[in-house]
Scaffold this motif. Structure first.
Motif, short mmCIF file in Angstrom:
data_model
loop_
_atom_site.label_atom_id
_atom_site.label_comp_id
_atom_site.label_asym_id
_atom_site.label_seq_id
_atom_site.Cartn_x
_atom_site.Cartn_y
_atom_site.Cartn_z
N TRP A 462 0.85 -1.19 0.00
CA TRP A 462 0.00 0.00 0.00
C TRP A 462 0.88 1.24 0.00
O TRP A 462 1.83 1.34 0.79
CB TRP A 462 -0.90 0.01 1.23
CG TRP A 462 -2.00 -1.02 1.14
CD1 TRP A 462 -1.97 -2.30 1.59
CD2 TRP A 462 -3.27 -0.83 0.55
NE1 TRP A 462 -3.14 -2.94 1.31
CE2 TRP A 462 -3.98 -2.06 0.68
CE3 TRP A 462 -3.91 0.24 -0.09
CZ2 TRP A 462 -5.27 -2.24 0.20
CZ3 TRP A 462 -5.19 0.07 -0.55
CH2 TRP A 462 -5.87 -1.15 -0.41
N GLY A 463 0.55 2.19 -0.88
CA GLY A 463 1.35 3.40 -0.99
C GLY A 463 0.53 4.66 -0.74
O GLY A 463 -0.53 4.83 -1.33
N TRP A 464 1.06 5.54 0.16
CA TRP A 464 0.44 6.85 0.36
C TRP A 464 0.76 7.71 -0.84
O TRP A 464 1.93 7.84 -1.23
CB TRP A 464 0.96 7.48 1.65
CG TRP A 464 0.45 8.87 1.90
CD1 TRP A 464 -0.67 9.23 2.56
CD2 TRP A 464 1.06 10.10 1.46
NE1 TRP A 464 -0.82 10.59 2.58
CE2 TRP A 464 0.23 11.16 1.91
CE3 TRP A 464 2.21 10.42 0.74
CZ2 TRP A 464 0.53 12.49 1.66
CZ3 TRP A 464 2.51 11.75 0.49
CH2 TRP A 464 1.66 12.78 0.95
N ALA A 465 -0.25 8.33 -1.44
CA ALA A 465 -0.04 9.09 -2.67
C ALA A 465 -0.17 10.59 -2.45
O ALA A 465 0.62 11.37 -3.00
CB ALA A 465 -1.04 8.64 -3.74
N ILE A 495 1.18 5.90 -10.59
CA ILE A 495 0.82 4.97 -9.52
C ILE A 495 1.77 3.77 -9.52
O ILE A 495 2.20 3.29 -8.46
CB ILE A 495 -0.64 4.50 -9.66
CG1 ILE A 495 -1.59 5.70 -9.59
CG2 ILE A 495 -0.99 3.49 -8.59
CD1 ILE A 495 -1.50 6.52 -8.33
N GLU A 496 2.13 3.27 -10.70
CA GLU A 496 3.09 2.16 -10.78
C GLU A 496 4.44 2.57 -10.20
O GLU A 496 5.11 1.79 -9.52
CB GLU A 496 3.26 1.72 -12.25
CG GLU A 496 2.12 0.88 -12.78
CD GLU A 496 2.15 -0.54 -12.25
OE1 GLU A 496 3.11 -0.91 -11.54
OE2 GLU A 496 1.19 -1.29 -12.51
N ASN A 497 4.86 3.79 -10.45
CA ASN A 497 6.12 4.29 -9.90
C ASN A 497 6.05 4.36 -8.37
O ASN A 497 7.03 4.03 -7.68
CB ASN A 497 6.42 5.67 -10.47
CG ASN A 497 7.76 6.19 -10.00
OD1 ASN A 497 8.80 5.60 -10.27
ND2 ASN A 497 7.75 7.32 -9.29
N LEU A 498 4.89 4.75 -7.84
CA LEU A 498 4.70 4.81 -6.39
C LEU A 498 4.80 3.42 -5.76
O LEU A 498 5.44 3.23 -4.72
CB LEU A 498 3.34 5.43 -6.07
CG LEU A 498 2.84 5.31 -4.63
CD1 LEU A 498 3.67 6.19 -3.71
CD2 LEU A 498 1.36 5.67 -4.52
N LEU A 499 4.16 2.44 -6.40
CA LEU A 499 4.05 1.11 -5.81
C LEU A 499 5.25 0.23 -6.11
O LEU A 499 5.44 -0.81 -5.45
CB LEU A 499 2.78 0.41 -6.30
CG LEU A 499 1.45 1.14 -6.03
CD1 LEU A 499 0.30 0.36 -6.63
CD2 LEU A 499 1.25 1.33 -4.53
#
Length: 805
Positions: A462-465, A495-499
């Motif tokens: 889970w990633g905080w965005a 989002i892919e970069n975040l996760l």
């Protein structure tokens, strides 16, 4: 000896004498083209006896007084046929009927009838009419879906008393279908034709013949693989029939709704009884908010083969491909701190914002295959063998919003990539008998079932965005450190970069359950029936494939009892029931208050028990059906956080739910139909943890829905004159204010009450049906929720054009 003893002996002797002066009637009912005439009403004048013809065109009436009687075969919208029969003591008279209608016409009338309350169903897995069944249930017919131009499965349930949606399908793994509150507890559309039919997204209504909502704990016959404390939602699919017919329908509506569906049925042989039916639908729709869409394709072929009078097969497949961009659930509490906003007005949520984009999507394909064999072992015994195989997937992005740090107007938005597949296998064998022991009629079910589930999960972390405000402002300040973080945009690439740098999941879990059950309905007298049912269930979890020490097993017994007394046979039914459900609880690791591992704690299954009583009526020659019931449900052995150690869990929590329900269905005049319902429910924690958000005694646990619900729908179709086949409908729903958060630490948050008014105009001719429906005519602003706030559509329309052949 006591007077009670003598009364009992007298009652038994009187019953034996009475039964000795009775006989039976059976026979068949066909149309003039030789097809079975399903659902036709058969009545014996003056004897208070009657039944409904089964799907094979057969009927049986037991314990008819000896003598000469007049019998009537009838169905609403068709003519009647009258015959005379002579019943002898202990004998069986055979009376057959041939209706002056063809099978296509009869089927059209059957589908159009909303008054199916006296039709035998297999909700009890035993053919019982509504008045004979001590359980309360409701059904939504395919004809009602057409009248209201319903293209969403969830919207169909607005016609059922006592159930309301708490949030839409999220598509997330494991529990991504829509959530409903039913008698104060969670419910999802978990059954297809009485078998587990799990989904992680939406269900398409194209293959729906009827949606059944079974009220009360229902594990005795259906197992404990899914929650059924408040009841179960079962989807009955369309079945092939021996004839050519179908329809093609186009729907359009607000927010870019475009949908085309087909329903085609055809026999495959001139000499064999083989039929094929295919239902398909292609659906596209946008959101009422600034982003969001749905695109799906559905196909459901079904094959039926009647080998002979004793043996038949049915095979059904359902394939759904769906892609959506889903608005996140807005959780406005951290479940610990006092609420910053105590009302919708203070929260000031901008309902037109979706907090997502159409580039962030999730796919929820579903595959379901069911095969059924029915074999008549003897005149009184039938075997039903069913095998089902299903696969559901969650593949894409799920996001939610919640209050990470209380005291400001910022809410954190998190993202997660779902990559989960659930495979299920069901094997079920039922034996149904209808026989007498002495003079007492028994309808007996003996069953075995096996359910296997394998869940493979390769989802991300889970990633905080970002932070958002209810009004739509965005910032990238870490809520815990106060640092400025790199922007995360609402694109797949961002989002892919975040996760990408987060640790994901690599899980493969299998578990199985084995059940054996029986149920018997005993006719003590023609008007007194007793039901006794019991399930023995063994649950075996293999846990993670690569972790040998997380296996566990549990055993549960699930009883069910019911009593029915008909003071006026086939007209008035007084009933009472005791029903049970259970859920298996996984072991949990225990740590001390400093976080040091201690042991693994095992638990017993949770148990739900219901007591219910009420009255059902079928009056004025099948023109009025009504049910009133009062229920009390207690859930025990709930697991909740240990008040002495937050790193431990204890068992013993209790939740209570009690309420009243009223259901009304009438056909007072030719062409006029009315359905209505009211429910009141009160749900609260009885025993738990004073400091826990979900289990504080005296408080609502969340997700229980509004206390008061009202539904109503009336239609009138002109049967003659210049307006013949035209019609109109009007109705709606009311929900009282809803306590979505109820906790002494956080405070209380209510969603406001709402009233929705819907109306329709339609033309339903022999080959063409045209309908126009306006929903939420007053453009009411309203919300649903669990412990969340989910805005709903304003005023919208839907129209359909169908060609029938």
């Amino acid at each position: 000896m006591s007077a009670t003893y003598y009364y009992t002996v007298f009652f038994i002797l009187y019953s034996v004498v009475a039964f000795a002066q009775t006989g039976n009637i059976n026979g068949s009912v066909t149309t003039d083209d030789g097809r079975p005439a399903e659902s036709v009403n058969i009545s014996v004048k003056g004897a208070g006896k009657g039944t409904v013809v089964d799907r094979n065109g057969n009927y049986e009436i037991h314990n008819v007084p000896v003598g000469v009687h007049t019998m009537t075969a009838s169905f609403v919208g068709l003519g009647t046929q009258v015959k005379t029969v002579t019943v002898t003591s202990g004998g069986t008279a055979v009376i057959d009927f041939v209706l002056p209608e063809n099978s296509a016409r009869l089927r059209e009338v059957i589908v159009s009838s909303q008054l199916s309350a006296n039709k035998p169903t297999v909700i009890a897995k035993i053919p019982l009419t509504n008045l004979e069944n001590p359980q309360v249930y409701n059904a939504v017919s395919v004809e009602l879906l057409k009248q209201q131009v319903i293209t969403s499965y969830d919207d169909a349930l607005r016609n059922v008393p006592g159930i309301t949606r708490t949030w839409e399908a999220t598509g997330r793994a494991g529990d991504g279908a829509a959530y409903f509150a039913l008698r104060g507890f969670d419910a999802q559309p978990a059954l297809t034709n009485g078998l587990p039919g799990l989904t992680s997204g939406n269900l398409d209504p194209a293959n729906v013949e009827e949606i059944q909502v079974m009220k009360g704990p229902s594990a005795t016959l259906f197992g404990g693989s899914f929650y059924s404390y408040g009841g179960l939602i079962n989807t009955v699919t369309k079945k092939p029939y021996l004839g050519f017919g179908g329809e093609v329908t186009y729907n359009l509506g607000s927010f870019g709704l475009n949908r085309i569906s087909t329903d085609i049925n055809t026999p495959l042989s001139k000499t064999e009884k083989i039929a094929l039916r295919i239902n398909t639908a292609y659906h596209t729709e946008n959101s009422f908010q600034d982003a969001g869409f749905k695109k799906s394709f559905f196909i459901a072929p079904a094959l039926a083969y009647e080998v002979n009078d004793r043996l038949s097969f049915q095979v059904l497949a359902e394939i759904l491909e769906e892609e959506r961009s889903v608005a996140p659930v807005f959780f406005h509490s951290d479940r610990l701190s006092p609420l910053d906003f105590t009302s919708i007005e203070e929260l000031n949520l901008n309902n037109s914002l979706s907090f997502t984009s159409n580039d962030i999507t999730i796919k929820n394909p579903k595959y379901n295959l069911q095969g059924q064999m029915v074999y008549k072992l003897a005149d009184q015994w039938t075997s039903h063998t069913v095998i089902s195989r299903g696969t559901v997937k969650s593949n894409g992005y799920y996001t939610y919003i919640w209050d990470d740090v209380a005291g400001d107007n910022d809410f954190s938005q998190y993202f997660h990539k779902e990559q989960q597949t659930t495979n299920t296998t069901v094997i079920q064998q039922n034996f149904n008998g209808d026989f007498k022991i002495g003079t007492l009629r028994n309808r007996l079910l003996i069953g075995l079932d096996y359910y296997d589930r394998n869940v493979i999960d390769h989802g991300s972390g889970w990633g905080w965005a970002r932070n958002v405000t209810p009004q739509g402002d965005v910032n990238y300040i870490d809520p815990f450190t106060g640092e400025d973080m790199p922007p995360v945009y609402l694109t797949q690439a961002s989002i892919e970069n975040l996760l990408g740098g987060l640790e994901g999941v690599n899980s493969n879990i299998s578990n199985s359950s084995y059940g054996a059950y029986f149920s018997n309905v005993l006719n003590v007298t023609p008007g007194i029936m007793a039901m006794v049912s019991l399930r023995a269930d063994y649950f075996d979890s293999k846990g993670e494939m690569n972790t040998p020490d997380d296996n566990y097993d549990q055993f549960a017994l699930s009883p069910k009892f019911g009593l029915v007394y008909q003071p006026v046979l086939d007209k008035v039914s007084l009933f009472a029931n005791y029903m049970n459900a259970f859920i298996n609880v996984s072991p949990q690791q225990v740590f001390d208050q400093d976080g040091n591992y201690l042991r693994v704690q095992s638990f017993k299954p949770e148990q739900a028990n219901q007591l219910e009583y009420g009255v059902k009526t079928n009056l004025f020659a099948d023109k009025l059906y009504a049910t009133v019931s009062v229920y009390d449900i207690k859930v025990s052995d709930r697991v909740y956080p240990d008040p002495q150690n937050p790193n431990n869990s204890v068992q013993g929590g209790k939740v209570g739910s009690k309420g009243i329900e009223f259901d009304f269905s009438a056909h007072p005049l030719a062409g006029l139909s009315v359905i209505a319902g009211y429910s009141y429910n009160e749900t609260q924690v009885i025993e738990g943890n004073d400091n826990d958000f979900y289990s504080e005694p005296g408080r609502s646990p969340g997700g229980q829905g509004p206390q008061n619900l009202v539904n109503m729908w009336a239609t009138y179709k002109f049967l003659g004159g210049k307006l013949k086949n035209y019609g109109l409908g009007i109705g709606g729903n009311y929900a009282s204010r809803y306590k979505v958060i109820d906790n002494s630490q956080t405070g209380v948050f209510y969603l406001p009450a709402y009233t929705l008014v819907n109306a329709s105009l339609f033309y339903n001719g022999e080959h063409v049906r045209i309908a126009f429906n306006m929903n939420n005519m007053a453009d009411e602003t309203y919300y649903i929720g669990y412990w969340s706030v989910n805005p709903q559509k304003g005023r919208n329309f839907a129209a359909s054009v169908a060609y029938k052949f």
